[in-house]
Scaffold this active site. Sequence first.
Site, PDB file in Angstrom:
ATOM      1  N   HIS A 122       0.869  -1.179   0.000  1.00 24.93           N
ATOM      2  CA  HIS A 122       0.000   0.000   0.000  1.00 24.93           C
ATOM      3  C   HIS A 122       0.909   1.233   0.000  1.00 24.93           C
ATOM      4  CE1 HIS A 122      -2.803   2.925   1.847  1.00 24.93           C
ATOM      5  NE2 HIS A 122      -3.791   2.108   1.512  1.00 24.93           N
ATOM      6  N   CYS A 363      -4.775   2.429  -3.642  1.00 28.73           N
ATOM      7  CA  CYS A 363      -3.542   2.956  -3.020  1.00 28.73           C
ATOM      8  C   CYS A 363      -2.360   2.024  -3.257  1.00 28.73           C
ATOM      9  CB  CYS A 363      -3.717   3.211  -1.529  1.00 28.73           C
ATOM     10  SG  CYS A 363      -4.907   4.494  -1.191  1.00 28.73           S
TER      11      CYS A 363
END
Length: 405
Positions: A122, A363
């Site tokens: 992420h 993300c």
Amino acid sequence: MTYPIDKIRNDFPILNQKINGLPLVYLDNAATTQKPKAVVSRLSDYYLMENANVHRGVHYLSIQATEEYEKARQYIADYINAEKKEEIIFTRGTTESVNLLARVMAPWINKGDDVLVTAMEHHSNLVPWQEICRERNARLRIVPINADGSLDLNFLDKLLKPTVKLLAVTHISNTLGTINPVKEIIKLSHDKGVPVLIDGAQGIAHNPVDVQDMGADFYAFSGHKIYGPMGIGVLYGRETWLRRLPPYQFGGEMIEKVTFEESTFNVLPYKYEAGTPNVAGAIGLEAALRYVRQIGIEEIDIHEKQLLAAATSQLEQIEGVRIFGTAKEKAGVLSFLINGIHPYDLGTLLDQMGVAVRTGHHCAEPLMDTLGITGTVRASFGMYNTLEEVDIFIKAVKQAVKMLR
Ligand code: PMP
């Protein structure tokens, strides 16, 4: 014992509503989970009857609030089997936990050093390291993934060299669902003298976490991903590390003695908790973990895996579907595309049918680049989802595909 799905759903009133005239099917749990009544009522009790600032009052409410806050720290330490409660640092969430660590580790990272992250991280566990490497003239090296979305452990082994100052790796990928063999990864790293940060933002909600058994040097997670409040999270760090590293932010709470000339700093964990902390958040997180423990994280995991298996086999039957992340060890996250259909269009139509999914890069833009795509549709399961909801989701996908084709 049968899984108490009716009781659980009853504990989450938000699920019991209609969206666009249809029952809400909430499949965006990897983004955030809903909160049971037990958590919300703990927060409201705290604010209505117990609120005070901690660690500095002699009055009743302050002493009580301090006790509750420290009890929460102890509960969380026990929950992840930390050796000591002083190893639990409260933060705003995973993102702040990683930033805290990156900032305080920066002086250890020098020109010619490496920091390792993986291709499935992420942004929260990538960008802070990218910044520190840029600042310190160090190299950020990427551990690649295999075609099924598992980590390439042979490659990792080759990257682990004496120049590596840290490996930062996710426990569970929020995009692919891959459950990384963190214990094995930590052993590989420790054999080469490399400390490891585990991003547990997803891991905490789907797996039992035992930081001592896995051997993690650091483990970061967010309350809101495990049915707790937003704005609270944890950085677990081994005491030996936290003692050695410098403070993060400066101000009240984190000091021992202050003069105009200089200051000395407080002991762990306060050294890392400058300013008034999120007391309600910590207490609310304890309530969330108590709730999860009462249902049983293993039972939740089995339940979510049943949902994942059902959803995967039904989705695979839809023509032109591509599922991203098919590793053997996988949590309840299902990322997919359907040939010729933009994920945003599919997500929007699903919303019109009451089904909440996520679309986009989740993300994890570099991961999307690696996969050669710009985004996916992601359905992610929580403890309260049902097989009936999986059916509604699949039916809605089929209907949307018909409309969009
Ligand atoms: N890492 C992973 C794997 C995540 O899924 C998330 C949240 N989507 C984060 C880090 C960041 O968590 P937060 O936004 O709560 O700080």
